[in-house]
Enzyme design. Structure first.
Site: not given
Length: 558
Positions: A71, A73, A94, A105, A273, A301, A381, A410
């Site tokens: 998200k 990214t 954030r 993470k 969140a 999230f 991906f 990405w």
């Protein structure tokens, strides 16, 4: 393919003055932290008030899985793409918390060629905002016990102190403690505990405040305890707010950085969140809207948590109206929601994708309840197949009447998200943004608000409110706080309170085991299931792999 940190380290960054110049911020309005980070002065933020606002784009996602969704990214890649096609865009994010960085993470600055930089600084101490928030919160906690020690003129009942301590680190041993042991000189022993800083009400106040005056007023409304005759005691009663505001004065200035492609990014505040409202600061978002034609921001999230709170809390309080919403999904994650083990995600499985599509479908339907137009970003991906992407696009088109766009930011940076940028501008430019349709009216009772979110957004049959939580909700309403929105604290991994229940479960019961009043922030927290406001570290924390190499460079952060 190089790692994220290797990509970030190889980039040639522009001076932060050049990034500021792109969006009209003069050099004398900056407080530099080295060559590539600066805070934007309060006075300059105030000078922007008369300017028209740009269009707000919210990025949210499906329910997260270990397969990854990307998200942040996507938020960065979309911002870069919008700037590539000639739309002056500011990204608002954030700040990462140290707890997840050293826990499960890792870093949180995007990834691949869609990152905000300097990545190491952003993920670690950055400009010290989280330290300032932790210190201001700690000062308030110290003043409570100091007031009791020196005679307790406010008649604080030590059994009813609600203001816990905080630390920006995952430390389960501190969830419940006994303090002030060791004799009379150390005060009065009582039970206490720690939350992670991102769950602090001071953090929520920081992110919802309009300016320094509003910050101090909100801090004053924080209820920290009750007296023996059950009257509320606030930080204003303790005369704590002036000193706390002094500690937060510099931190409240938004942080300006850049992406790998030189797009301006305001990174400020960081409530989670799953246990807080999960959005960056109102000050940063509003500044971005004055400085750019578009602002791309994210909510934490999945859309059931971050996006719902973005609408029902942040938009409600700040008067924001998103012009478009991007829901991020991946083929891999949807196959996991369809029952595929992480180890088998590399194999083509259209059937599992179709089963897992129910999770995306509910998120799309939920966002539409708020009245915002939606587009789906499918983060590509390398192991994805053409058949899987074609199937997902067809499902979105035929079942949801929504466009799904394959994105390769990405690997390709902003160029890989240009199709998404064109789709977003088509939605955003189709007309003025409509005011959000909130999930519930202010006048609805607190328990009914919780039930409404659970039934309409989570697919629950009902809620089960434990007696302790029910008594607190009733007390909050009696004290005049019934008009506040609710902030649902629950697992991010499922629409239910069971993190193993993936897909789009229906008919479950959402257990509400506790409630907390955040009168300064302006919401009531409903703590559901087993969610913890102080997380623990995993069996193998990320910290074990983070180190300095022989040349003093950070390795293992991301």
């Amino acid at each position: 393919m190089p790692t994220d940190i290797e990509i970030a380290r190889a980039a040639t960054l522009q001076p932060i003055t050049a990034i500021a110049e792109r969006i009209g911020i003069p050099e004398d309005a900056l407080h530099p932290y080295g060559r590539h980070i600066a805070k934007v002065d309060h006075a300059h933020i105030r000078s922007l008030e008369a300017r028209p606002e740009g269009k707000l784009i919210l990025v949210t996602a499906i329910s997260p899985t270990p397969a990854g969704e990307g998200k942040t990214t996507t938020t960065v890649g979309l911002g870069d793409a919008l700037n590539r096609i000639g739309r002056k865009t500011v990204i608002c994010l954030r700040e990462p918390s140290l707890g997840p960085c050293f826990g499960m993470k890792g870093g949180a600055a995007g990834g691949g060629k869609a990152q905000v930089v300097p990545m190491e600084a952003i993920n670690l101490h950055f400009t010290g905002d989280f330290h300032a928030i932790t210190s201001a919160h700690s000062l308030a906690a110290a003043l409570i016990d100091n007031h009791v020690y020196w005679g307790n003129a406010l008649d604080i009942d030590l059994r009813r102190v609600a203001f816990r301590r905080v630390l920006d680190m995952n430390d389960r041993a501190l969830r419940t403690i006994t303090q002030s042991l060791g004799g009379v000189a150390n005060g009065f022993p009582r039970e206490d505990g720690f939350d992670i800083t991102v769950a602090s009400e001071v953090m929520a106040v920081f992110c919802l405040a309009r300016d320094l005056a509003d910050l101090e007023a909100r801090l004053g409304r924080i209820v920290v305890a009750e007296t023996r005759d059950r009257k509320a005691v606030t930080l204003a009663d303790l005369k704590a707010t002036g000193a706390m505001t002094v500690l937060l004065k510099d931190a409240l200035q938004p942080n300006l950085v850049q992406t790998l492609e030189g797009s301006p990014a305001l990174i400020h505040g960081g409530p989670f969140a799953n246990i807080a409202h999960g959005c960056n600061s109102v000050i940063a978002t509003r500044a971005g809207l004055k400085l750019g034609d578009y602002v791309v921001t994210e909510a934490g999230f999945g859309a059931d948590l971050g996006a719902e709170k973005f609408f029902d809390i942040k938009c409600r309080q700040a008067g924001l109206s998103p012009s478009a919403v991007v829901i991020v999904a991946t083929v891999r994650a949807l196959k996991m929601h369809g029952g595929v083990a992480k180890s088998d995600l590399g194999r083509e499985n259209v059937e599992a994708l179709e089963r897992g599509f129910a999770n995306l479908a509910r998120h799309v339907e939920n966002v539409r309840r708020f009245g915002a137009p939606v587009v789906v970003a499918v983060n590509h991906f390398h192991a994805d197949t053409e058949a899987e992407h074609a199937a997902l696009k067809a499902l979105c088109r035929d079942r949801l009447d929504v466009e799904a766009i394959t994105c390769r930011h990405w690997a390709e940076g902003g160029a890989g998200a240009e199709a998404l940028a064109h789709a977003v501008t088509a939605l955003a430019d189709s007309g003025p943004a409509a005011a959000p349709r909130f999930a519930y009216p202010d006048a609805m009772p607190l328990e009914a608000k919780i039930r409404t979110v659970a039934q309409t957004l989570y697919g629950a049959a009902d809620i089960q409110v434990e007696s302790k939580a029910a008594a607190k909700l009733a007390a909050f309403e009696q004290a005049g706080h019934g008009h506040l929105p609710v902030c649902m604290a629950k697992t991010q991994y499922s629409f239910s309170t069971d993190p193993t229940l993936m897909g789009a479960p229906s008919g479950h019961v959402v257990a509400v085991r506790d409630a907390r009043l955040s009168a300064g922030a302006g919401f009531v927290v409903a703590i559901c299931g087993e969610i913890m406001t102080m997380p623990g570290l995993p069996k193998v924390p990320a910290a074990e792999g983070i180190h300095l190499d022989a040349e003093g460079r950070i390795e293992g952060l991301f």
